[in-house]
Scaffold this active site. Structure first.
Site, PDB file in Angstrom:
ATOM      1  N   ARG A  53      48.399  37.735  30.236  1.00 51.04           N
ATOM      2  CA  ARG A  53      49.207  38.959  30.249  1.00 51.04           C
ATOM      3  C   ARG A  53      49.827  39.133  31.637  1.00 51.04           C
ATOM      4  O   ARG A  53      49.480  38.448  32.593  1.00 51.04           O
ATOM      5  CB  ARG A  53      48.339  40.175  29.912  1.00 51.04           C
ATOM      6  CG  ARG A  53      47.185  40.379  30.876  1.00 51.04           C
ATOM      7  CD  ARG A  53      46.549  41.746  30.785  1.00 51.04           C
ATOM      8  NE  ARG A  53      45.345  41.818  31.602  1.00 51.04           N
ATOM      9  CZ  ARG A  53      45.327  41.940  32.924  1.00 51.04           C
ATOM     10  NH1 ARG A  53      46.452  42.009  33.601  1.00 51.04           N
ATOM     11  NH2 ARG A  53      44.186  41.995  33.584  1.00 51.04           N
ATOM     12  N   GLY A  54      50.701  40.110  31.740  1.00 50.76           N
ATOM     13  CA  GLY A  54      51.215  40.492  33.039  1.00 50.76           C
ATOM     14  C   GLY A  54      50.189  41.320  33.804  1.00 50.76           C
ATOM     15  O   GLY A  54      49.174  41.740  33.261  1.00 50.76           O
ATOM     16  N   GLN A 103      47.681  42.460  37.303  1.00 54.12           N
ATOM     17  CA  GLN A 103      46.593  41.942  38.110  1.00 54.12           C
ATOM     18  C   GLN A 103      45.268  42.131  37.366  1.00 54.12           C
ATOM     19  O   GLN A 103      45.229  42.184  36.145  1.00 54.12           O
ATOM     20  CB  GLN A 103      46.598  42.659  39.464  1.00 54.12           C
ATOM     21  CG  GLN A 103      47.854  42.424  40.294  1.00 54.12           C
ATOM     22  CD  GLN A 103      47.860  41.073  40.990  1.00 54.12           C
ATOM     23  OE1 GLN A 103      46.818  40.506  41.305  1.00 54.12           O
ATOM     24  NE2 GLN A 103      49.057  40.539  41.220  1.00 54.12           N
ATOM     25  N   TYR A 121      39.329  45.908  34.351  1.00 55.35           N
ATOM     26  CA  TYR A 121      38.003  45.860  33.723  1.00 55.35           C
ATOM     27  C   TYR A 121      38.091  46.427  32.316  1.00 55.35           C
ATOM     28  O   TYR A 121      38.777  47.418  32.071  1.00 55.35           O
ATOM     29  CB  TYR A 121      36.999  46.680  34.545  1.00 55.35           C
ATOM     30  CG  TYR A 121      35.689  46.937  33.831  1.00 55.35           C
ATOM     31  CD1 TYR A 121      34.743  45.915  33.683  1.00 55.35           C
ATOM     32  CD2 TYR A 121      35.397  48.181  33.279  1.00 55.35           C
ATOM     33  CE1 TYR A 121      33.548  46.138  33.010  1.00 55.35           C
ATOM     34  CE2 TYR A 121      34.203  48.411  32.613  1.00 55.35           C
ATOM     35  CZ  TYR A 121      33.293  47.388  32.473  1.00 55.35           C
ATOM     36  OH  TYR A 121      32.109  47.605  31.802  1.00 55.35           O
ATOM     37  N   GLY A 172      48.002  44.774  25.586  1.00 52.63           N
ATOM     38  CA  GLY A 172      48.301  46.169  25.295  1.00 52.63           C
ATOM     39  C   GLY A 172      47.796  47.138  26.327  1.00 52.63           C
ATOM     40  O   GLY A 172      47.963  46.926  27.530  1.00 52.63           O
ATOM     41  N   CYS A 199      44.084  46.717  39.146  1.00 51.38           N
ATOM     42  CA  CYS A 199      45.500  46.384  38.993  1.00 51.38           C
ATOM     43  C   CYS A 199      46.142  45.984  40.317  1.00 51.38           C
ATOM     44  O   CYS A 199      47.363  46.087  40.490  1.00 51.38           O
ATOM     45  CB  CYS A 199      46.264  47.535  38.339  1.00 51.38           C
ATOM     46  SG  CYS A 199      45.558  48.002  36.740  1.00 51.38           S
TER      47      CYS A 199
END
Length: 216
Positions: free
Chosen positions: A72-73, A75, A78, A156, A174
């Site tokens: 996914r995009g 960083q 959790y 998502g 992130c």
């Protein structure tokens, strides 16, 4: 509402991250014109996931929680029990949905759910996700990351409902050092329950102007 077929809602329950990710990719890779659009609702076992551009220095002390390098995009984040995760598996080409439009729809659906609990929330143009004000300042309550492949979306949004937030202290959430993280249970005047996930799915369907049908 759209004249497209309804989106199917699948409740997966509590699952490990890796098999669900593999299933999302398999569905995306096997899609054809007859494949339905689906929302998957899931609660994951504890895991840190690194986005495609994830930098290792944002993993501070993962300890005994596994780390999965995903596609996914974004960083590192959790996932764990007490967090609602909604995966929109959509044929975005067929639905003529732009990536930015889908990100905005995901953020707006979280904001709508929080508003139903009388919590004011907002998105930020510089950092995808949903944020609220707390006595300690701004805090993130939902994170999101997407992948578009073969004209379809997967991955998502994750909303902290009553999750243990301490694992976020082992990472820069992130990619932001010192970012505060919060959860719905600490902000709502009424206790959230198992319906939050379905509320989120219904809100996202409304944002996309689509009907939602519960499959399981």
């Amino acid at each position: 509402m759209s004249d497209q077929a309804p989106i199917e809602l699948h409740h997966l329950g509590r699952c490990a991250y890796l098999p669900v990710w593999e299933s999302m990719r398999a569905l995306t890779d096997s899609r054809d014109a007859a494949t339905s659009d689906q929302f998957w609702l899931v609660e994951h076992e504890p895991v840190f996931t690194q986005g495609q551009a994830g930098k290792p220095e944002h993993l501070l002390m993962p300890g005994d929680i596994p780390v999965v390098q995903t596609d996914r995009g974004g960083q590192v984040t959790y996932h764990g029990p007490g967090q609602v995760v909604l995966y929109p598996l959509l044929d975005v080409r067929r639905g003529k949905i732009g990536v930015r439009d889908l990100v905005t729809a995901l953020e707006n659906s979280v904001i709508a759910v929080l508003n139903s609990y009388e919590i004011s929330a907002r998105a930020r143009p510089d950092a995808p996700g949903v944020y609220v004000d707390t006595p300690l300042g701004e805090a993130k309550i939902a994170s999101l990351g997407l992948r578009i492949r073969r004209g379809a979306s997967y991955h998502g949004v994750a909303l902290n409902v009553d999750a243990d937030l301490s694992p976020f202290g082992r990472i820069n959430p992130c990619g932001y050092a010192g970012m505060q993280v919060t959860r719905l249970a600490d902000l709502a005047s009424i206790k959230p329950d198992h319906r939050v996930g379905e509320q989120l799915a219904q809100a996202l369907a409304a944002e996309l102007r689509r009907e939602l049908v519960v499959v399981n």
